[in-house]
Design an enzyme around this catalytic site. Structure first.
Site, short mmCIF file in Angstrom:
data_model
loop_
_atom_site.label_atom_id
_atom_site.label_comp_id
_atom_site.label_asym_id
_atom_site.label_seq_id
_atom_site.Cartn_x
_atom_site.Cartn_y
_atom_site.Cartn_z
N LYS A 52 35.97 40.62 44.66
CA LYS A 52 37.08 41.12 45.49
C LYS A 52 36.56 41.83 46.74
O LYS A 52 37.11 41.70 47.83
CB LYS A 52 37.97 42.05 44.67
N THR A 56 41.72 47.34 43.13
CA THR A 56 40.46 47.01 43.81
C THR A 56 39.55 48.23 43.78
O THR A 56 39.83 49.23 44.44
CB THR A 56 40.71 46.58 45.27
#
Length: 296
Positions: free
Chosen positions: A200, A125
């Site tokens: 995300k 991420t």
């Protein structure tokens, strides 16, 4: 005649399905995948690939973390470059943008061996800018790149139930779907590099804000002389029911916090999401307040 034709069609379609499954299993057995980063998520994901017949070569900054995977049949690379050299496809699952960039650009890193015919899938991420930097470097050497951050923490990673938010080279995405199908329950292809990272951050921003409100609710119920266990039952029966509250609530009520997703990483994602909000002139007072709580 129609009945016989129907039986033949059913048998034919069933045989076709079995043939497709066998072909897919062959692809999985042949596909060799490198895996960089064996933290809470990476370890569970690499283990799933091994269990499903993939050949996996692993690397972690602390090499001793590779031992358990090697015991289950993985090979070990001593550097990211070594893993890239050996494998056509390599997945990275790293803690933050700094780690993601370091593995690519540092000495003995990904860039030293990436070349035409090789694909790099970064499932960390990170912010869109980091993904774009990595993409430019990989494609500059002739390689192909997909960003594929995941929604889900330790348990979904162990169960192969992650949600994969992929973007980048479509041909690489299509080729690695057999691996994605083992790691997750659904893979979304979102177009150009950066879109996966942005999606995300939006997802984790919502999660961080929800968890703050949920935590405040549990404490408010308790301090008001109410049962926080009863609050969980009420929330579970109403429109706010969700697997996160159901899964985390009981342990929170016992003041038990085993790390499925470390707070420092959640705070990092909130900070990156707020930066994305600034870029797009979106006011996010709830997320900003949740981010401040993460610091305290």
């Amino acid at each position: 005649a129609c009945f016989i034709h129907l039986i033949f069609y059913h048998h034919h379609s069933s045989s076709l399905k079995h043939t497709e499954e066998r072909e897919r299993e062959k692809v999985e057995r042949k596909m060799e995948i490198g895996f960089l980063g064996l933290g809470i998520m990476g370890k569970a994901m690499a283990m799933n690939l091994l269990k499903h017949g993939f050949k996996v070569t692993v690397w972690n900054r602390t090499l001793s973390k590779c031992d358990e995977l090697v015991e289950h049949g993985a090979s070990m690379g001593e550097t990211p470059a070594q893993v890239i050299k050996k494998c056509k496809y390599t997945i990275a699952m790293l803690s933050d943008p700094c780690a993601a960039l370091s593995v690519v650009f540092d000495k003995d890193g990904v860039l030293e061996q990436i070349c035409e015919g090789k694909g790099y899938i970064d499932m960390s991420t990170v912010d869109a800018e980091t993904s774009l930097k990595i993409n430019q470097a990989i494609t500059g050497k002739g390689g192909r790149f997909v960003e594929g951050p995941v929604s889900g923490s330790k348990k979904p990673a162990e169960d192969g139930q992650l949600i994969i938010l992929a973007a980048g080279d479509k041909s690489l995405f299509d080729e690695t779907v057999p691996a994605f199908d083992v790691l997750g329950k659904k893979s979304f292809y979102l177009g150009q590099v950066g879109n996966g990272a942005k999606m995300k951050l939006v997802v984790n921003m919502v999660m961080g804000s929800m968890m703050n409100a949920f935590s405040e609710g549990l404490v408010l119920a308790d301090k008001s002389g109410l049962s926080s266990d009863t609050l969980l039952d009420i929330l579970d029966l109403g429109a706010m029911t969700n697997p996160m509250f159901k899964g985390k609530g009981p342990s929170m009520n016992k003041s038990s916090y085993p790390p499925a997703f470390p707070l420092k990483h959640q705070q990092k994602d909130m900070r990156l999401a707020l930066a994305l909000g600034d870029e797009n002139a979106v006011s996010m007072p709830v997320a900003a307040a949740a981010n401040e709580v993460s610091y305290s």
